[in-house]
Design an enzyme around this catalytic site. Structure first.
Site, PDB file in Angstrom:
ATOM      1  N   ARG A   1      15.642  72.240  59.529  1.00 17.52           N
ATOM      2  CA  ARG A   1      14.980  72.680  58.287  1.00 17.52           C
ATOM      3  C   ARG A   1      13.609  73.260  58.648  1.00 17.52           C
ATOM      4  NH1 ARG A   1      18.182  69.592  54.675  1.00 17.52           N
ATOM      5  NH2 ARG A   1      18.019  71.133  53.041  1.00 17.52           N
TER       6      ARG A   1
ATOM      7  N   GLN B   1      15.288  79.177  57.948  1.00 18.59           N
ATOM      8  CA  GLN B   1      15.513  79.159  56.493  1.00 18.59           C
ATOM      9  C   GLN B   1      16.696  80.011  56.034  1.00 18.59           C
ATOM     10  OE1 GLN B   1      11.748  80.031  54.700  1.00 18.59           O
ATOM     11  NE2 GLN B   1      11.630  78.029  53.733  1.00 18.59           N
TER      12      GLN B   1
ATOM     13  N   ASP C   1      19.985  78.148  56.399  1.00 17.45           N
ATOM     14  CA  ASP C   1      20.012  76.780  55.874  1.00 17.45           C
ATOM     15  C   ASP C   1      21.034  76.659  54.731  1.00 17.45           C
ATOM     16  OD1 ASP C   1      19.525  74.287  54.892  1.00 17.45           O
ATOM     17  OD2 ASP C   1      17.363  74.555  54.651  1.00 17.45           O
TER      18      ASP C   1
ATOM     19  N   SER D   1      20.598  73.864  52.084  1.00 15.70           N
ATOM     20  CA  SER D   1      19.704  74.203  50.972  1.00 15.70           C
ATOM     21  C   SER D   1      20.361  75.166  49.985  1.00 15.70           C
ATOM     22  CB  SER D   1      18.408  74.836  51.490  1.00 15.70           C
ATOM     23  OG  SER D   1      17.616  73.863  52.103  1.00 15.70           O
TER      24      SER D   1
ATOM     25  N   TYR E   1      13.117  64.567  56.202  1.00 12.69           N
ATOM     26  CA  TYR E   1      14.124  63.826  55.421  1.00 12.69           C
ATOM     27  C   TYR E   1      13.597  62.450  55.048  1.00 12.69           C
ATOM     28  CZ  TYR E   1      17.731  67.192  56.737  1.00 12.69           C
ATOM     29  OH  TYR E   1      18.479  68.319  56.886  1.00 12.69           O
TER      30      TYR E   1
HETATM   31  P1  NAD Z   1      18.491  65.238  50.898  1.00 13.58           P
HETATM   32  O1  NAD Z   1      19.646  65.924  50.275  1.00 13.58           O
HETATM   33  O2  NAD Z   1      18.640  64.608  52.241  1.00 13.58           O
HETATM   34  O3  NAD Z   1      17.968  64.106  49.866  1.00 13.58           O
HETATM   35  C1  NAD Z   1      17.641  64.452  48.529  1.00 13.58           C
HETATM   36  C2  NAD Z   1      16.376  63.755  48.113  1.00 13.58           C
HETATM   37  O4  NAD Z   1      16.610  62.345  47.984  1.00 13.58           O
HETATM   38  C3  NAD Z   1      15.220  63.880  49.108  1.00 13.58           C
HETATM   39  O5  NAD Z   1      14.114  64.481  48.470  1.00 13.58           O
HETATM   40  C4  NAD Z   1      14.940  62.439  49.514  1.00 13.58           C
HETATM   41  O6  NAD Z   1      13.551  62.192  49.744  1.00 13.58           O
HETATM   42  C5  NAD Z   1      15.422  61.681  48.311  1.00 13.58           C
HETATM   43  N1  NAD Z   1      15.680  60.254  48.543  1.00 13.58           N
HETATM   44  C6  NAD Z   1      16.264  59.644  49.605  1.00 13.58           C
HETATM   45  N2  NAD Z   1      16.293  58.312  49.443  1.00 13.58           N
HETATM   46  C7  NAD Z   1      15.733  58.059  48.228  1.00 13.58           C
HETATM   47  C8  NAD Z   1      15.496  56.875  47.471  1.00 13.58           C
HETATM   48  N3  NAD Z   1      15.824  55.673  47.954  1.00 13.58           N
HETATM   49  N4  NAD Z   1      14.883  57.003  46.276  1.00 13.58           N
HETATM   50  C9  NAD Z   1      14.532  58.213  45.786  1.00 13.58           C
HETATM   51  N5  NAD Z   1      14.744  59.374  46.440  1.00 13.58           N
HETATM   52  C10 NAD Z   1      15.326  59.298  47.646  1.00 13.58           C
HETATM   53  O7  NAD Z   1      17.216  66.169  50.947  1.00 13.58           O
HETATM   54  P2  NAD Z   1      17.147  67.749  51.066  1.00 13.58           P
HETATM   55  O8  NAD Z   1      17.127  68.321  49.731  1.00 13.58           O
HETATM   56  O9  NAD Z   1      18.182  68.199  52.009  1.00 13.58           O
HETATM   57  O10 NAD Z   1      15.711  67.929  51.725  1.00 13.58           O
HETATM   58  C11 NAD Z   1      15.356  67.158  52.877  1.00 13.58           C
HETATM   59  C12 NAD Z   1      14.027  67.619  53.412  1.00 13.58           C
HETATM   60  O11 NAD Z   1      14.121  68.873  54.015  1.00 13.58           O
HETATM   61  C13 NAD Z   1      12.937  67.754  52.383  1.00 13.58           C
HETATM   62  O12 NAD Z   1      11.710  67.350  52.961  1.00 13.58           O
HETATM   63  C14 NAD Z   1      12.879  69.209  52.116  1.00 13.58           C
HETATM   64  O13 NAD Z   1      11.621  69.626  51.598  1.00 13.58           O
HETATM   65  C15 NAD Z   1      13.069  69.691  53.521  1.00 13.58           C
HETATM   66  N6  NAD Z   1      13.520  71.073  53.578  1.00 13.58           N
HETATM   67  C16 NAD Z   1      12.804  71.945  54.363  1.00 13.58           C
HETATM   68  C17 NAD Z   1      13.205  73.258  54.458  1.00 13.58           C
HETATM   69  C18 NAD Z   1      12.456  74.224  55.309  1.00 13.58           C
HETATM   70  O14 NAD Z   1      11.364  73.936  55.737  1.00 13.58           O
HETATM   71  N7  NAD Z   1      13.023  75.358  55.608  1.00 13.58           N
HETATM   72  C19 NAD Z   1      14.332  73.676  53.777  1.00 13.58           C
HETATM   73  C20 NAD Z   1      15.050  72.770  53.005  1.00 13.58           C
HETATM   74  C21 NAD Z   1      14.632  71.459  52.920  1.00 13.58           C
END
Ligand code: NAD
Length: 384
Positions: A127, A132, A135, A138, A233
């Site tokens: 990520r 991006q 991804d 996402s 994550y």
């Molecule tokens: P994910 O699908 O793994 O999880 C969804 C959400 O659930 C996350 O925000 C996580 O913090 C939350 N979560 C987990 N356990 C929890 C709990 N017990 N209670 C409440 N919430 C909880 O997450 P995602 O959408 O795939 O994103 C993961 C990370 O990757 C994030 O930090 C996101 O900002 C980052 N990201 C970065 C990029 C990039 O830089 N290009 C792109 C996409 C995502």
């Protein structure tokens, strides 16, 4: 080099790995693209569309799989009706790009390694800013977040927006989003567009500003432990922290018309956020959409793939929501896959360069070995 697009045989899968527009771009680069007959049918792309884009249509599925140098898929390889594993159809030393769920199903990685396949798992794309455009987690999570709100609004026996009419005033629906990652943020934006009052909760404090910038209230819990793991994550939190978060969110669940849960921890069972007691406190007619249904569910009452009514509350556990929007899901996935392919193809030949951090991270098997330590650990855990 032969690039092949397989027809998905998984029953819930309507997406296709490349759309005609992306095929045309590859053909323009001088690449040969073969598409299995009917591969785009469920996403409304016809064989003629692919042919017009410059692809060759192949009716014999086994031929397509066995002759491909680079095979593109959406869902992990399956077992066919005739009992043959698709992995067995792949040419040794060919390259496979697909969602593979290697942490959830590490046995597939072992099978691919045994077959000498170089497999790149779309779930393992880092990520990072440079990655991006590749991804797919996402791009697909965003579709799921959007659709979850639409499903919830259709099941809710109420309006979403506030309305002032001659027949009286309607209060806006209250929506609570649990987990504010990619899907959660899109769910917030969609619910706000429909006029709901939205609250959101996440254990990662960094998302507070993003939640607020979308016009939702952030429900904050201060935990005395690190909640963020490598790559941004969420980490699995302690039993004590789980108890504290459940106490905090209980009143928000109770007062909401709709709860949409999206919380995940990579490679783990989804965290349990909504207990039976919380559901029992909700108003009859309320709706829960659990986007973590396939990973065990964030809600104790969820049944994956089913809509159930429990104490008057509708609990929806959808499977593969992105596939319910196959046109745009395929368009975005195709862009993700072709961006990754640009890292692998030089001078019209495949060159797997592990000095590239994206290729290094995404490549789960190569040269008969599983390359990813977390997948190796997961495989060992399954074997025990
Ligand atoms: P994910 O699908 O793994 O999880 C969804 C959400 O659930 C996350 O925000 C996580 O913090 C939350 N979560 C987990 N356990 C929890 C709990 N017990 N209670 C409440 N919430 C909880 O997450 P995602 O959408 O795939 O994103 C993961 C990370 O990757 C994030 O930090 C996101 O900002 C980052 N990201 C970065 C990029 C990039 O830089 N290009 C792109 C996409 C995502």
């Amino acid at each position: 080099m032969k690039i092949a697009v397989a027809k998905e045989i998984e029953i819930c899968e309507r997406r296709v790995a490349l759309i005609p527009e992306t095929v045309a771009k590859l053909v323009k680069q001088g690449l040969e693209v073969f598409v299995e007959a009917g591969a785009g049918e469920k996403a409304f792309f016809t064989d003629t569309d692919y042919e017009t884009a410059g692809a060759k249509i192949i009716s014999d599925s086994a031929q397509l799989w066995s002759e491909a140098d680079l095979l593109l898929k959406v869902s992990p390889p399956q077992i066919r009706e005739d009992g043959r594993a698709e992995i067995e159809l792949l040419k040794p030393e060919s390259v496979l790009i697909s969602f593979l769920n290697p942490l959830g199903n590490p046995v597939i990685a072992q099978q691919l390694a045994n077959r000498q396949i170089t497999a790149l798992s779309m779930e393992l794309i880092p990520r990072t800013t440079r990655a991006q455009s590749m991804d797919a987690l996402s791009s697909q999570a965003s579709l799921a977040g959007y659709k979850a709100v639409l499903i919830a609004s259709a099941a809710l026996p109420k309006y979403f927006p506030m309305l002032t009419t001659a027949a009286g005033t309607i209060a806006p629906a209250k929506v609570f989003i649990m987990g504010a990652g990619v899907a959660g943020l899109q769910a917030i934006a969609t619910a706000r567009r429909l006029g709901a009052v939205v609250e959101a909760f996440d254990i990662r404090p960094a998302v507070k500003e993003e939640v607020q910038s979308l016009g939702a209230k952030f429900v904050e819990v201060k935990l005395e432990e690190e909640t963020v793991a490598a790559g941004g994550y969420a980490k699995e939190i302690s039993e004590d922290s789980k108890k504290r978060t459940q106490e905090l969110v209980a009143s928000h669940v109770k007062n909401s018309d709709i709860v949409i849960t999206t919380a995940q921890v990579p490679g783990r069972q989804a965290p349990r956020l909504v207990t039976e007691e919380m559901v029992a406190q909700m108003k009859p007619g309320s709706v829960i959409v659990d986007l973590a249904a396939e990973q065990g569910g964030n809600c104790a009452c969820t049944e994956a793939g089913k809509d159930i009514v429990w104490n008057g509350v509708t609990i929806i556990g959808p499977i593969n929501l992105p596939s319910s929007m196959p046109v745009h899901a395929s368009q975005l996935y195709a862009k993700n896959v072709t961006s990754l392919m640009q890292l692998l193809i030089k001078d019209k030949t495949l060159q797997i360069n592990f000095n590239d951090d994206i290729v290094d991270a995404a490549c789960v098997t190569h040269g008969g070995e599983i390359r990813n330590q977390r997948v190796k650990d997961a495989l060992q855990a399954v074997a025990v």
